[in-house]
Design an enzyme around this catalytic site. Structure first.
Site, mmCIF file in Angstrom:
data_model
loop_
_atom_site.group_PDB
_atom_site.id
_atom_site.type_symbol
_atom_site.label_atom_id
_atom_site.label_comp_id
_atom_site.label_asym_id
_atom_site.label_seq_id
_atom_site.Cartn_x
_atom_site.Cartn_y
_atom_site.Cartn_z
ATOM 1 C CB CYS A 204 -1.001 -0.087 1.143
ATOM 2 S SG CYS A 204 -1.766 -1.304 1.044
ATOM 3 C CB CYS A 232 0.672 -7.525 6.727
ATOM 4 S SG CYS A 232 0.980 -8.513 5.154
#
Ligand code: SF4
Length: 238
Positions: A204, A232
């Site tokens: 991201c 993550c």
């Protein structure tokens, strides 16, 4: 089912160790037809694997997780890949209700405020959609490479993922960055130009930055957090 998959793992490991990534993908595509899926983030290594699958029309489903916070360059490579290989890579999005509630309550950039917020954001935008994408499949192909982290050095190319109850195959596990680049150049494969600007892994936009030569791979991700919290949830051991 679990026993069958674990038996298959034992049978396949010695065979795969003798095969090239391309041969390994072909073999697994046949053996797991309809149940084999590849997740791409359009990184260098993922583009190599996508080329191996698409240029040979292997029966492997391909999907990406669109978190809604990706770089413009990533969307460009996605489009180019669809066009070049005449394909439609499947897109998975965060659950609408969950992401709307999270962003409304916490704000758009709450991941900078706490590890908890960051992990919630990763869960909603990546982990939950990933679980939906993997559901019903038996083998998940990934672009993990050992060079990306010391923990990945001992990883087997084919392994059992307990958290997702699926077999995982990492065809490029032992490829070097140079080998990946060479394959990309030799085959004219579209790639994310952020790699030319020092980005080693591209996730991201607000959570990814370029690194300097010699920096740890993870220096480009969640740099405001302690090293220990940096994962993550997509790959349990990474
Ligand atoms: Fe959210 Fe950043 Fe995780 Fe992307 S990488 S899902 S923006 S916290």
């Amino acid at each position: 089912m679990l026993d069958t998959l674990q038996n298959k793992l034992e049978d396949l490991v010695p065979t795969l160790s003798q095969l090239s990534p391309q041969e390994g993908l072909s073999l697994l595509a046949q053996q797991f037809e309809g149940k084999i899926i590849f997740s791409t983030s359009f990184s260098w290594e993922d583009q190599v694997i996508a080329h191996m699958i698409l240029s040979q029309s292997l029966p492997v489903k391909i999907f990406t997780l669109d978190t809604g916070r990706l770089f413009g360059e990533t969307y460009y490579v996605w489009s180019r890949t669809n066009e070049l290989y005449n394909t439609k890579i499947s897109a998975y999005y965060p659950n609408q209700e969950h992401i709307e509630r999270f962003v409304t309550e916490k704000g758009p950039n709450s991941f900078y405020e706490s590890v908890e917020n960051r992990k919630s954001c990763c869960y909603i935008r990546k982990v939950e959609p990933l679980k939906r994408a993997l559901a019903g499949n038996q083998l998940w192909v990934t672009g993990l490479r050992a060079e990306h982290s010391p923990e990945r050095g001992d990883l087997p190319a084919l392994e059992w993922d307990e958290g997702n109850q699926i077999l995982k195959y990492h065809p490029l596990l032992h490829w070097t960055t140079e080998e990946v680049k060479e394959f990309i150049n030799k085959n004219g494969i579209p790639y994310n130009t952020l790699h030319d600007k020092g980005f080693v892994s591209i996730g991201c936009l607000p959570c990814t930055r370029a690194i300097q030569p010699g920096d740890d791979f993870r220096a480009g991700r969640w740099w405001w957090e302690d090293k220990a919290s940096k994962e993550c949830g997509l790959h349990a051991h990474s």
